[in-house]
Scaffold this active site. Sequence first.
Site, PDB file in Angstrom:
ATOM      1  CG  ASN A  10      -1.722   1.247   1.373  1.00 40.36           C
ATOM      2  OD1 ASN A  10      -1.736   2.081   0.464  1.00 40.36           O
ATOM      3  ND2 ASN A  10      -2.409   1.400   2.497  1.00 40.36           N
ATOM      4  CE  LYS A  12      -0.276   3.087   4.860  1.00 37.33           C
ATOM      5  NZ  LYS A  12      -0.284   3.182   6.311  1.00 37.33           N
TER       6      LYS A  12
HETATM    7  P1  13P Z   1       2.822   0.326   7.711  1.00 38.10           P
HETATM    8  O1  13P Z   1       3.352  -0.947   7.110  1.00 38.10           O
HETATM    9  O2  13P Z   1       3.574   1.545   7.248  1.00 38.10           O
HETATM   10  O3  13P Z   1       2.685   0.229   9.193  1.00 38.10           O
HETATM   11  O4  13P Z   1       1.345   0.522   7.128  1.00 38.10           O
HETATM   12  C1  13P Z   1       0.466  -0.535   7.210  1.00 38.10           C
HETATM   13  C2  13P Z   1      -0.737  -0.194   6.417  1.00 38.10           C
HETATM   14  O5  13P Z   1      -1.504   0.673   6.778  1.00 38.10           O
HETATM   15  C3  13P Z   1      -0.953  -0.931   5.162  1.00 38.10           C
HETATM   16  O6  13P Z   1      -2.213  -0.680   4.650  1.00 38.10           O
END
Ligand code: 13P
Length: 248
Positions: A10, A12
């Site tokens: 992800n 983001k």
């Molecule tokens: P992290 O791996 O950065 O903690 O994020 C996890 C997440 O929200 C994946 O969708």
Amino acid sequence: MKIRKLIAGNWKMNGSLAANAALLDGLLAGVGAAAAEVAVCVPAPYLAQVGARLQGSPIALGAQDVSAYAQGAYTGEVSAAMLQDFGVRYVLVGHSERRQYHGETDATVAAKARAALSAGIVPVVCIGETLVQRDAGQTEAVVGAQFAAVAEALGESIDGIVLAYEPVWAIGTGKTATPEQAQAVHAGLRARLRDAYPAAAGVRILYGGSMNAANAAELLAQPDIDGGLIGGASLKAPDFLTIVAAAQ
Ligand code: 13P
């Protein structure tokens, strides 16, 4: 039943045309014939770029959100049909950041999951408790209620989803659920899936929350952890590939 694991990145709200190209070069150079299925969930404006680069590769294209509506006057939204146009196979729905910052309710999440399924896209339904809820002993009740909202809305088509357990307190914090903590929640979710619809016992349940190259193998060795949803570590090709290799 052996379930093929899924490792999904992800990204983001990170990336640029140049950074994505470099990351994909690294991933494609190293992914090889992975035992696990691999996907990257990218920001909507980059679906075309990433989709073109992944064409014919073993890495599947994913998105991070989808509208609950089919089309029309919903400014800023992206429909499931649009995602389908770009060859999207997976879409995250109900990520805790969307629940927290964008007011998504269990009902919204269920509607989005249904919209994805109706376009032939697999929704990766994210659920998880906050630290306050865990400390109050409410983990089971919270994830149970989040799951139930989706199960009720989808009925038998629940077997077409992927579930992701992401404890909110473990996301981006460097605090990972221990393999035992994660396994306990996953086993509960497996039972709920089976109760909802027997065929749904084979639904993949991913763990997400500070999964990284160092802790992935232990988490992925748990019997009910069928893959990972990776945030920060998915932005570094070597780290993400180490996690992929840990998923047997
Ligand atoms: P992290 O791996 O950065 O903690 O994020 C996890 C997440 O929200 C994946 O969708």
